[in-house]
Write an enzyme that holds these catalytic residues in place. Sequence first.
Site, PDB file in Angstrom:
ATOM      1  N   ASP A 123      38.381  50.427  13.408  1.00  0.00           N
ATOM      2  CA  ASP A 123      37.705  49.742  14.503  1.00  0.00           C
ATOM      3  C   ASP A 123      38.681  49.600  15.666  1.00  0.00           C
ATOM      4  O   ASP A 123      39.791  50.135  15.619  1.00  0.00           O
ATOM      5  CB  ASP A 123      37.160  48.381  14.055  1.00  0.00           C
ATOM      6  CG  ASP A 123      35.839  48.040  14.743  1.00  0.00           C
ATOM      7  OD1 ASP A 123      35.838  47.900  15.985  1.00  0.00           O
ATOM      8  OD2 ASP A 123      34.816  47.923  14.046  1.00  0.00           O
ATOM      9  N   HIS A 168      33.724  51.595  18.962  1.00  0.00           N
ATOM     10  CA  HIS A 168      34.644  50.895  18.058  1.00  0.00           C
ATOM     11  C   HIS A 168      35.881  51.751  17.734  1.00  0.00           C
ATOM     12  O   HIS A 168      36.408  51.674  16.625  1.00  0.00           O
ATOM     13  CB  HIS A 168      33.925  50.511  16.761  1.00  0.00           C
ATOM     14  CG  HIS A 168      32.898  49.433  16.937  1.00  0.00           C
ATOM     15  ND1 HIS A 168      33.229  48.098  17.003  1.00  0.00           N
ATOM     16  CD2 HIS A 168      31.554  49.494  17.076  1.00  0.00           C
ATOM     17  CE1 HIS A 168      32.117  47.385  17.168  1.00  0.00           C
ATOM     18  NE2 HIS A 168      31.090  48.212  17.221  1.00  0.00           N
ATOM     19  N   GLU A 181      26.732  50.168  18.566  1.00  0.00           N
ATOM     20  CA  GLU A 181      27.282  49.448  19.721  1.00  0.00           C
ATOM     21  C   GLU A 181      28.180  50.308  20.601  1.00  0.00           C
ATOM     22  O   GLU A 181      29.139  49.816  21.194  1.00  0.00           O
ATOM     23  CB  GLU A 181      28.039  48.202  19.250  1.00  0.00           C
ATOM     24  CG  GLU A 181      27.169  47.198  18.511  1.00  0.00           C
ATOM     25  CD  GLU A 181      27.936  45.990  18.006  1.00  0.00           C
ATOM     26  OE1 GLU A 181      27.305  44.928  17.832  1.00  0.00           O
ATOM     27  OE2 GLU A 181      29.159  46.099  17.778  1.00  0.00           O
TER      28      GLU A 181
END
Length: 649
Positions: free
Chosen positions: A217, A291, A369
Site C-alpha cells: 500500500d 495505493h 480507490e
Amino acid sequence: MKKLFLIISCCIFTANLYAQTLVNETEIGDGEPAISPAPIAIIPEPVSLMKKAGTFTLPENVTIQTTKGGDVKQAIIYLTDRIKTATGKFVSTANAANHPTIKLILNTQPDAQLGNEGYKLNVNPTQIVITANKPAGIFWGAQSLIQLFPTEIESKEVVEHIKWKVPCVDVVDYPKLGWRGLMFDVARHFFTKDEVKQFIDNMVRYKFNLLHLHLADDEGWRIEIKGLPKLTEVGAWSVKKVGTFGDFTPPTADEPRTYGGFYTQEDIKELVQYAQDRFVNILPEIDVPGHSLAIIASYPELSCTPGAENYKVRSGEKIMDWSRGAPPIALVDNTLCPANEKVYSFLDTVLTQVAQLFPFEYIHMGGDEAPHNFWEKNDQVKALMQREGLKTIPQVQAYFEKRVEQIVIAKGKKFMGWDEILEGGVSPTAAVMSWRGMKYGIQAANDKHNVVMSPTEFAYLDYMQADPITEPKVYASLRLNKAYQFNPVPASVNAQYVIGGQANLWTEQIFNFRQVQYMVWPRAFAISESVWSPVEKKNWSNFVDRTEEHFKRLDLAEIKYSPAIYDPIINVKRSPDRQLMIELTPEIDGLDIYYSFDNSTPDRFYPKYTSALVPPKDASMLRIITYRGKQPIGRLISIPVTDLQKRSK
C-alpha cells in the site's frame, strides 16, 4: 406433632444440602473437587447439536487414536498441546489401545452431508469420537471439542485440583461457505511473522480458513521480490508517527525512515506452511494501480507524473482529498501508470514470484480507490485512450485490470479484485471481492463472477465498535449487533457464485498487535457464524450468551477483546424547543445504566437511566456506567457536554 414435622423438615433439608454438596464438590480419589461442565457455547453455532445425559471425565492418561492410514496429525498435535498445557495430563497416541480416550476417524466411504470440512462429534461418558471425510473436518471438530471443555482449558499453565468434564453431545456440523476469511492489513503498519502466526492461531479457533494478507500500500511494501531490491530497501520503511493517522504532519528530510519491515521469501514460505498446517489458505494482495506510493517511491519511473522521484513512502500524512467522496482527489499521485509498459513488466516480475510463494489459487490485485485526476491530464494516458479506443477514465482502469489479469492467469492463478474493477467493464473470468456494500457483489454474482462478500456495513473491523469517545477515531462505526446481521448469501443473489465471505481489518489506526486483537474480537465471532452456520440457526440472544462465555476463554488465553457490548449506544438529538436530548440504549438485554452530571463517578446508587436525559444548565460532563444486577459490567464513559452538543448538530 409440630416437633415431628420440624425434625422431618430438618432431615430433608440436610439430605438435600448433602446431595447438593456431593454434586458440586465431589471428592474423587485424590481429593480433587470435580468441576461442572461448562455451558455449551460453541462458536460458530453447529448445524446440529443434541445434548445427552451425562458427562465425560478426562482420565489421567489420555490416549488419542486414529484410523489406520488417516493423516490427522495436525489435529493430534493441536489436541495434545491444548490438553497437556492446561490439564497437565499425559497424552499419548497408541492405535493399539483397547479403549482410547479420543478417537479420530476418517471415513472410508465419504459422508456426502459433511463435505470436505464437516465433522461429527460424539461425546459419551466413556469416550470422545470425531469423524470426518477429510483431515480438515477432524481439525474443525477438535476446535468444537475444546470449546466443550471448561473455560480453564484456555489457560497457558496447568490448572490444579479440578476434574475435566465435558457434556455428552452429538454434533453434526459443516460450513455454509468454503471461503471463510479474515483480511489482515500488514502494509499500513507492519506486523511481524510471529504476530501473523498468532493471528492465524486465533482465527482457526473459530473455523476461519482464509487469511487475506494485504501486502502492499502507500505506507509500505512487505514482501521480498528478488531483482527488485528497492521495494524493500526503500518501500518498506517510513517515519514512525503516533497519534491519529491521516492527520500527521509531513515528515521532514532529517526524520529517520526506520519504521516498518518486510517478509523475506523464506518468511513467506514459513507462514504459508504454518497456515496450511492449520487448514488455512493465504490470499496475497498486491494493491494496484492505486495505493501504490510505496512502489513509486522505490521505482518512480513507474509513475505517469513528473516529479515522482521526490515521492516518499507515506508516514500517515494526508495525501488524498475525500471531500467529494470516491474516487478521491489525489494530492500526491499514488497510481501506477496504465500507459507505461514498464509497469506491466514490473508486475510480471512481482507476480512470477508471488505465484511461486503462495499455492492458493487466487491472487488479489486490489483495484480500489484509484484516483483519476492525474490520469485525466496526462499525455501518456490520453494517447493510450486514443490508441485503444477508450472513452472514459474507468475504461482506462478496466484496460489496466484486464492486462493485469492476463499476467495473473499466465502464472497459473485466478485474478481477484475489489468491486471497482466492475466499472468500465471486466473480464468474465475475474473474481470480485465486494466491499462497497452488498449490491456490487450481488450484481457480479448474477453476472456469473465468483464473489466474496466483505461489505463495509457488516464486515469492516477497523470501524469503531463503541461510542467514539472510547475508540480510536475512525470515519464509521460497526457494533457487534450489526456485524451479526451479515448474510453473505442474500435471497436476491445467484448463490452458486458466492464462494465466500470475510471481514477486513485495515490498520491505519492500529499500531500494535494487542489493538489488532481488540478490533477483531468479538466481531469476528459474528462473522464466523455468518459464514459457517445456517442462517436459520442464528439467534442474537443466544449468540450474546455464547459470546460472554468466550470472553472468559479469551481472558484465560490472554487475547484482548472489546467489551463494547456492555456500553450503551449514545444518541443525541434536539427537542422541538431545541433542548439537548441524550438517549442511552443498551446493546444487550439485562443491563441497567447509571449516570451523573456532577463530575463524580456514578455507581448503582446514582440515578438510573429511564428516559432521555436533558443536561442541567451548567453541567460540563456526563458520566455513564452499566451494571448487571449489583455488579458493574460496562466501562465508565465520560463525555463532555460540549461534545454532545456538537453531535446534535
